[in-house]
Write an enzyme that holds these catalytic residues in place. Structure first.
Site, PDB file in Angstrom:
ATOM      1  N   TYR A 167       0.833  -1.200   0.000  1.00  0.00           N
ATOM      2  CA  TYR A 167       0.000   0.000   0.000  1.00  0.00           C
ATOM      3  C   TYR A 167       0.870   1.254   0.000  1.00  0.00           C
ATOM      4  O   TYR A 167       1.850   1.309   0.735  1.00  0.00           O
ATOM      5  CB  TYR A 167      -0.877   0.027   1.265  1.00  0.00           C
ATOM      6  CG  TYR A 167      -1.705   1.282   1.338  1.00  0.00           C
ATOM      7  CD1 TYR A 167      -2.928   1.348   0.693  1.00  0.00           C
ATOM      8  CD2 TYR A 167      -1.245   2.413   2.008  1.00  0.00           C
ATOM      9  CE1 TYR A 167      -3.673   2.504   0.720  1.00  0.00           C
ATOM     10  CE2 TYR A 167      -1.985   3.581   2.034  1.00  0.00           C
ATOM     11  CZ  TYR A 167      -3.199   3.625   1.391  1.00  0.00           C
ATOM     12  OH  TYR A 167      -3.931   4.769   1.399  1.00  0.00           O
ATOM     13  N   TRP A 169       1.620   5.623  -1.610  1.00  0.00           N
ATOM     14  CA  TRP A 169       1.419   6.737  -2.526  1.00  0.00           C
ATOM     15  C   TRP A 169       2.511   6.873  -3.567  1.00  0.00           C
ATOM     16  O   TRP A 169       2.598   7.892  -4.221  1.00  0.00           O
ATOM     17  CB  TRP A 169       1.192   8.037  -1.746  1.00  0.00           C
ATOM     18  CG  TRP A 169      -0.267   8.253  -1.551  1.00  0.00           C
ATOM     19  CD1 TRP A 169      -1.114   7.439  -0.862  1.00  0.00           C
ATOM     20  CD2 TRP A 169      -1.069   9.299  -2.095  1.00  0.00           C
ATOM     21  NE1 TRP A 169      -2.400   7.920  -0.940  1.00  0.00           N
ATOM     22  CE2 TRP A 169      -2.398   9.071  -1.676  1.00  0.00           C
ATOM     23  CE3 TRP A 169      -0.788  10.420  -2.876  1.00  0.00           C
ATOM     24  CZ2 TRP A 169      -3.447   9.919  -2.040  1.00  0.00           C
ATOM     25  CZ3 TRP A 169      -1.830  11.266  -3.219  1.00  0.00           C
ATOM     26  CH2 TRP A 169      -3.151  11.009  -2.811  1.00  0.00           C
TER      27      TRP A 169
END
Ligand SMILES: Nc1nc2c(c(=O)[nH]1)N[C@H]1C(S)=C(S)[C@@H](COP(=O)(O)OP(=O)(O)OC[C@H]3O[C@@H](n4cnc5c(=O)[nH]c(N)nc54)[C@H](O)[C@@H]3O)O[C@H]1N2
Ligand SMILES: Nc1nc2c(c(=O)[nH]1)N[C@H]1C(S)=C(S)[C@@H](COP(=O)(O)OP(=O)(O)OC[C@H]3O[C@@H](n4cnc5c(=O)[nH]c(N)nc54)[C@H](O)[C@@H]3O)O[C@H]1N2
Ligand SMILES: [Mo]
Length: 828
Positions: A167, A169
């Site tokens: 997970y 960005w």
């Protein structure tokens, strides 16, 4: 092309320009060869109005990031400066950090392996993680180690032993998507354990489909022009868009800031409800109401009770568009449990006067009111409730589906409400198909618990999830040692694994706690392409390679291709295409869609060479779009996606789950940690961990922007003067913040902008323990997740509780320790 046009004139225009466009297309090779970039771009713009010629566009290399699209200026092979693109309505100072990202002193320069691991193999010296020596290895050796371990685990334990959810960005770009590319590799080589949900909206995205039939958090909002035109009162509930709109998942269009500015210029009344007087309150000159943290549901109930008792609620709306209000009403009035949720009751909990609560109810009912909420308050225990209760409140006001009324859960994120363009949409590279027998995902924020408790079963949205035995974690494009709650427990979980691989441009805390670190390029060292405007889908930006890959770093794609080759799946992985061939294919797919929408575009080669971008037209209808208007117009023809087709204020589906921590209607639950819990006697202060202004989470913490927010070279802590005085803390002091889970060093910012009893430490400071590799050490840089607890929001959503914890602070007495968060490890 952004001028207002009628549908008809637009069609005529685009047809004419389409013909001109064809002429330009026919001349491609000649034009490409003969004209300098400026002239080429100008020629295309003349022919094709969707192509954007920007005046500043040709001084540098056009690229883009989460912070915006920009021109990168290069000198002697180095990126030295950046300029925003012309039509960015709110250029972001974060783009100025791109040169520092590329040339950071703490780049991972070479593939590195932890010494015990290199010498003893998987699991060797696992408790030394975070405190072992590093050994540089050639790329071949690193690839051999990683591929060998994937093969060993697949053969011995199967795909559920490899957690490759990863997970995070990462960077923008439809092709060099480190996570999807990792999933693609794992799917081709036997499967992997992935995750469900996310850290952003863990609770809201799970509860909303039961209530509204859609997530609401990632969907288009009533268009900003409608809000500006029609809203008489705008309520910003736990909402700090002036900060959170700086960055977006794709390239931001920054239209949200333009919307807020228009609202401000019009003089619309704005109220903010937030324990912190945040940047948006300041910018909008809004009224500031500061409840105690984690008590918003009680406050909303007090407002709802007032609406009911003063007969201000919209009974027709409730009747035609909702279901189960009667059961909620019985709870609200106390008929069900003997406790009326009056404004007085709420005041006692949230610390806002009952009179204020009542007048909010009256003002909401009297005006066309838009309730805009951020996501901080759902990143809490029982974080499902604030969203459910806010929808219930909006339903009682009866303005859902009307221009400028109702609620919106994404105005603060990636410019929800920026009107949607008509053109083409890029699809990114895909992860392929999960092979048969792939394990079902675990809720994303349960990762540490899963590693520590193989075989344990939990509830998750009506299902049972059993944790497999995880042996390996592969991270590419995320930073678990910042993102996850209760870092000390995460560290203990990490130290039980066989293998940890981190693929990263920088020596983050996650890299420092790995076994194998693979140096990845930044997005400025490779070619890519992305959309601008997550909701508007308005721009297509080329992301040109600005500089060559630094040191020995490789593109994520190329790392996976090398692994795929070792694993015998290279051809399936690449489909025989290289970087530019993938980009062309993505562009061509988008171009075909645009053509269907009568928007002609130049051929890929021309687009690429011109160093410019595409800006699609915004149809008038998009600017007038109202969320849920169709449902309101005809709920029978346009039902919501809920079982009843209506807004579910009571949910049979949730009732059937039978969870004691998530009732079938909105309910106030006292959290495990708050100012009234037993723990508050020991730890009296309530924590707020908002998203940072001058970073994206942990990204850019290693750049000079740090000087703007760090206090005493640590993450800042906002403290109310009363709380500071009681502890003899002064502005600029070094402060130790602590609770039973851990301790961190932060720098004091004493300010009236925060409610007494609350402290704010932004998420994202790089973890740097004074006792590396050992749980409990003082974090010298102020990583707030050392203090938060690791528990699911409820059995329904299992969202994270990163925005909630009790703690105390004291002036730091010892000699200030050196902050090593941004240093490279020895030997690296
Ligand atoms: N207490 C608390 N905790 C929180 C939050 C909170 O509000 N409070 N917020 C949560 C939320 S909403 C989120 S979204 C998460 C964010 O958590 P993350 O997404 O983990 O945070 P980032 O700092 O963006 O980490 C991205 C990492 O990817 C690396 N990276 C960037 N580009 C590339 C690339 O191209 N390739 C590779 N291989 N790596 C790359 C960066 O260097 C960086 O280390 O944090 C969550 N944690
Ligand atoms: N500059 C910048 N922009 C970003 C990001 C970033 O890291 N930096 N991250 C991006 C990502 S991944 C996400 S998910 C979004 C995050 O968007 P959000 O989750 O909305 O952002 P936060 O800053 O966590 O919280 C917003 C506001 O909620 C308030 N708040 C917290 N707890 C409470 C509470 O109990 N009650 C009330 N009433 N208010 C509360 C905070 O004080 C803050 O002002 O932002 C995105 N944009
Ligand atoms: Mo997020």
């Amino acid at each position: 092309m952004n001028k207002l046009m009628t549908q008809e004139s637009k069609t005529v225009l685009s047809r004419r320009r389409f013909l001109q466009g064809l002429c330009a297309v026919a001349a491609v090779p000649a034009v490409n060869a003969l004209l300098p970039k400026t002239a080429l771009a100008r020629a295309i713009e003349e022919a094709l109005p969707q192509f954007k010629y920007t005046k500043t566009a040709h001084e540098g290399v056009l690229t883009a990031a989460h912070w915006g699209a920009f021109q990168a200026i290069v000198k002697d092979g180095k990126m030295v400066d950046t300029l925003p693109v012309d039509d960015d309505p709110a250029p972001n100072e974060l783009i100025k950090m791109a040169p520092y990202q590329v040339h950071a002193t703490n780049r991972v320069k070479y593939p590195m392996v932890r010494r015990s691991y290199l010498e003893g193999g998987p699991g060797a010296g696992k408790t030394l993680r975070g405190n072992d020596e590093w050994v540089r290895v050639p790329w071949d050796k690193a690839i051999e180690l990683v591929a060998g371990e994937i093969t060993r685990l697949q053969e011995t334990y199967g795909p559920s032993s490899i957690y490759a959810g990863s997970y995070g960005w990462k960077s923008t770009g439809m092709f060099h998507n480190s996570r999807t590319l990792l999933h693609r590799l794992m799917n081709l080589s036997g499967g992997f354990l992935g995750y469900a949900g996310d850290y952003s909206t863990g609770a809201a995205q799970m509860i909303m489909p039961h209530v509204m039939g859609s997530m609401e958090v990632y969907e288009q909002q009533t268009a900003w022009p409608v809000v500006v035109e029609s809203s008489e009162l705008v309520v910003l509930w736990g909402f700090n868009a002036m900060v959170t709109l700086k960055n977006a998942w794709n390239v931001p269009d920054h239209e949200g800031q333009a919307g807020l500015k228009a609202l401000k210029d019009k003089g619309t009344r704005v109220i903010t409800i937030d324990p912190v007087r945040n940047e948006t309150v300041e910018y909008m000159d809004a009224e500031w109401i500061a409840p105690r943290p984690y008590t918003d549901v009680a406050m909303m109930m007090g407002i709802a009770h007032t609406l009911l008792s003063e007969d201000l609620h919209d009974k027709d709306f409730i009747k035609y568009y909702t279901t189960g209000f009667d059961k909620f009403q019985a709870y609200l009035t106390g008929d069900a449990d003997g406790e009326a949720k009056t404004a007085e009751w709420a005041a006692e909990i949230c610390g806002i006067d009952a009179d204020v609560i009542k007048s909010l109810a009256r003002d909401f009912a009297k005006n066309r009111t838009m309730l805009m909420a951020g996501w901080g308050m759902q990143r809490q225990q029982h974080g499902e409730q604030p969203n459910w209760m806010l929808v219930t409140l909006a339903a009682m006001l009866g303005q859902i589906g009307l221009p400028g009324g109702g609620f919106g859960f994404s105005y603060h994120y990636s410019s929800g409400g920026s009107p949607t363009a008509k053109g083409g949409i890029l699809s990114g590279i895909n992860a392929g198909t999960a092979p048969k027998g792939s394990p079902s995902p675990i809720p994303v924020a349960r990762i540490a618990e899963a590693i520590l408790n193989p075989g344990k079963s939990i509830q998750f949205n009506g299902r049972t999830v059993t944790y497999p035995s995880i042996k390996m974690v592969y991270v590419a494009g995320g930073n678990p040692f910042h993102q996850h709650q209760d870092i000390n427990t995460l560290l203990q979980a990490w130290q039980t694994l066989d293998t940890i691989i981190v693929q990263e441009p920088y020596w983050t805390a996650s890299a420092k706690h790995a076994d194998i670190v693979l140096p990845a390029t930044t997005s400025y060292e490779r070619n890519d392409i992305d959309m601008g405007g997550d909701y508007s889908q308005r721009y297509v930006f080329p992301m040109h390679k600005v500089v060559e890959p630094q040191h020995e770093s490789k593109n994520d794609f190329d790392i996976y291709v090398a692994l795929a080759e070792k694993l015998g799946v290279k051809d399936a992985y690449t489909e025989g295409k290289n970087e530019m061939q993938w980009l062309k294919e993505m562009y061509d797919g988008m171009k075909t869609q645009a053509r269907t929408n009568r928007v002609p575009l130049p051929p890929f080669e021309m687009f690429w060479d011109a160093n410019d971008y595409i800006s699609f037209p915004i149809p008038e209808a998009s600017k007038q779009w109202v969320r849920h208007a169709e449902f309101r117009d005809n709920p029978l023809l346009n039902p919501l996606g809920t079982p009843s087709g209506r807004i579910e204020i009571y949910s049979d589906t949730i009732a059937k789950m039978g969870y004691e921590d998530c009732a079938p209607h909105p309910k106030w639950y006292a959290p495990r940690e708050w100012h009234k819990a037993e723990i508050a006697a020991k730890y009296p202060l309530s924590l707020n961990t908002a998203h940072p202004t001058q970073r994206l989470h942990s990204q850019l913490d290693n750049t000079p922007l740090r000087e703007k927010y760090a206090v005493a070279n640590r993450e800042a802590i906002l403290i109310n003067p009363t709380d500071a005085k009681a502890r003899n803390i002064k502005d600029g002091d070094l402060v130790r913040a602590f609770n039973d889970r851990g301790q961190i060093l932060v720098g004091a910012k004493v300010t009236e902008d925060i409610r007494q009893g609350v402290v704010r430490i932004c998420e994202g400071a790089w973890y740097d323990s004074a006792t590396p590799g050992q749980a409990g050490g003082l974090c010298r840089n102020g990583c707030v997740n050392v203090l938060t607890f690791d528990q699911g929001s409820s059995q329904l959503a299992q969202g994270n509780c990163g925005q909630m914890a009790q703690l105390d602070i004291e002036k730091y007495q010892g000699k200030a320790p050196v902050n090593l968060a941004h240093q490279v490890p020895l030997n690296a």
